[in-house]
Motif scaffolding. Structure first.
Motif, mmCIF file in Angstrom:
data_model
loop_
_atom_site.group_PDB
_atom_site.id
_atom_site.type_symbol
_atom_site.label_atom_id
_atom_site.label_comp_id
_atom_site.label_asym_id
_atom_site.label_seq_id
_atom_site.Cartn_x
_atom_site.Cartn_y
_atom_site.Cartn_z
ATOM 1 N N ASN A 289 -6.039 -16.889 11.549
ATOM 2 C CA ASN A 289 -5.884 -15.844 10.550
ATOM 3 C C ASN A 289 -6.754 -14.648 10.912
ATOM 4 O OD1 ASN A 289 -8.533 -16.406 9.650
ATOM 5 N ND2 ASN A 289 -7.787 -17.962 8.249
ATOM 6 N N SER A 290 -6.701 -13.618 10.070
ATOM 7 C CA SER A 290 -7.437 -12.385 10.385
ATOM 8 C C SER A 290 -8.951 -12.608 10.383
ATOM 9 C CB SER A 290 -7.041 -11.267 9.429
ATOM 10 O OG SER A 290 -7.315 -11.638 8.101
ATOM 11 N N GLU B 104 -10.474 -15.373 11.448
ATOM 12 C CA GLU B 104 -10.776 -15.989 12.751
ATOM 13 C C GLU B 104 -10.675 -14.963 13.874
ATOM 14 O OE1 GLU B 104 -10.330 -19.756 13.608
ATOM 15 O OE2 GLU B 104 -10.477 -20.392 11.535
ATOM 16 N N LEU B 105 -9.668 -14.092 13.793
ATOM 17 C CA LEU B 105 -9.518 -13.044 14.804
ATOM 18 C C LEU B 105 -10.740 -12.135 14.784
ATOM 19 C CD1 LEU B 105 -7.908 -11.465 16.931
ATOM 20 C CD2 LEU B 105 -6.762 -10.285 15.061
ATOM 21 N N GLY B 106 -11.158 -11.739 13.599
ATOM 22 C CA GLY B 106 -12.344 -10.890 13.466
ATOM 23 C C GLY B 106 -13.590 -11.557 14.017
ATOM 24 N N LYS B 107 -13.699 -12.851 13.757
ATOM 25 C CA LYS B 107 -14.843 -13.608 14.255
ATOM 26 C C LYS B 107 -14.846 -13.630 15.782
ATOM 27 C CE LYS B 107 -15.995 -17.439 12.093
ATOM 28 N NZ LYS B 107 -16.038 -18.869 11.672
ATOM 29 N N PRO C 141 -1.866 -17.786 8.727
ATOM 30 C CA PRO C 141 -1.965 -18.422 7.425
ATOM 31 C C PRO C 141 -0.748 -18.181 6.558
ATOM 32 C CG PRO C 141 -3.302 -16.443 7.475
ATOM 33 C CD PRO C 141 -2.776 -16.656 8.869
ATOM 34 N N GLN C 142 -0.290 -19.211 5.889
ATOM 35 C CA GLN C 142 0.851 -19.068 5.001
ATOM 36 C C GLN C 142 0.479 -18.284 3.754
ATOM 37 O OE1 GLN C 142 2.547 -22.904 4.286
ATOM 38 N NE2 GLN C 142 3.090 -23.189 6.422
ATOM 39 N N THR D 190 4.885 -13.151 10.581
ATOM 40 C CA THR D 190 5.791 -12.563 11.576
ATOM 41 C C THR D 190 5.060 -11.506 12.401
ATOM 42 O OG1 THR D 190 7.705 -12.971 10.168
ATOM 43 C CG2 THR D 190 7.970 -11.299 11.877
ATOM 44 N N LEU D 191 4.261 -10.678 11.745
ATOM 45 C CA LEU D 191 3.503 -9.642 12.449
ATOM 46 C C LEU D 191 2.541 -10.256 13.459
ATOM 47 C CD1 LEU D 191 2.599 -6.714 12.910
ATOM 48 C CD2 LEU D 191 1.015 -7.012 10.985
ATOM 49 N N ILE D 192 1.818 -11.275 13.070
ATOM 50 C CA ILE D 192 0.842 -11.892 13.966
ATOM 51 C C ILE D 192 1.541 -12.511 15.179
ATOM 52 C CG2 ILE D 192 -0.890 -13.726 14.171
ATOM 53 C CD1 ILE D 192 -1.798 -11.238 12.565
ATOM 54 N N ILE D 193 2.614 -13.231 14.944
ATOM 55 C CA ILE D 193 3.349 -13.848 16.056
ATOM 56 C C ILE D 193 3.967 -12.765 16.946
ATOM 57 C CG2 ILE D 193 5.280 -15.349 16.683
ATOM 58 C CD1 ILE D 193 4.645 -16.903 14.041
ATOM 59 N N CYS D 194 4.460 -11.710 16.322
ATOM 60 C CA CYS D 194 5.046 -10.584 17.065
ATOM 61 C C CYS D 194 4.002 -9.956 17.997
ATOM 62 C CB CYS D 194 5.577 -9.558 16.066
ATOM 63 S SG CYS D 194 6.305 -8.110 16.807
#
Length: 172
Positions: A2-3, A5-8, A71-72, A80-84
């Motif tokens: 999720n965002s 975790e990405l930020g971390k 994350p759901q 969709t945006l993250i996978i894209c």
């Protein structure tokens, strides 16, 4: 991922490189935006992720490994945006463009348009390199169309597409 975790991940990479937030952002984004990204309160664009990975001397995809685990709780469009974004970074431009099309009439319409512009431009270059001038022209025109949409308008992509179209026209 999720965002948060990405930020971390971004923060950990920055600290490992002994960089301040200001050093990392340069004049590309604001330090405040990086702070929001690192805290998980903002989702960076593909262009921003590419920039940060480059500044951190990391392969672009390394920041987005395991992004299928979006994350759901943040909704289908966010997932969709993250996978894209991951597909784009993996250079799976056809898959990324199909996902980005799903974002056009959502809260992530601007991001979808920006990703489509970049995908279509890359697809146009690939087609041109293979001598497939018809598809190269089609993709370049689509890149121009989407590069003018939303808040992430890209004059650079528009100009690149125009130059490719001119090169293709000159070959005929």
């Amino acid at each position: 991922m999720n965002s948060i975790e990405l930020g971390k991940r971004i923060k950990e990479a920055r600290i490992a490189r002994k960089m301040t937030q200001s050093e990392l952002v340069g004049d590309f984004i604001t330090r405040n935006m990086l702070s929001r990204i690192e805290s998980g309160n903002a989702c960076p664009s593909v262009k921003t992720l590419e920039y940060l990975a480059n500044r951190l001397e990391l392969p672009p995809g390394s920041l987005m490994d395991n992004m299928d685990e979006a994350p759901q709780m943040d909704g289908k469009d966010y997932e969709t945006l993250i996978i894209c974004k991951r597909k784009y970074v993996e250079k799976s431009y056809s898959e990324a463009s199909e996902l980005a099309k799903q974002l056009i009439d959502s809260d992530f319409s601007d991001e979808g348009s920006a990703i489509l512009a970049k995908c279509f431009m890359n697809m146009a270059k690939t087609a041109a390199d293979k001598g497939d001038n018809s598809n190269a022209a089609k993709y370049a025109k689509s890149a121009m169309e989407f590069s003018d949409d939303g808040i992430y308008k890209s004059r650079e992509i528009s100009m690149e597409a125009m130059l490719l179209l001119k090169e293709l026209a000159d070959k005929n």
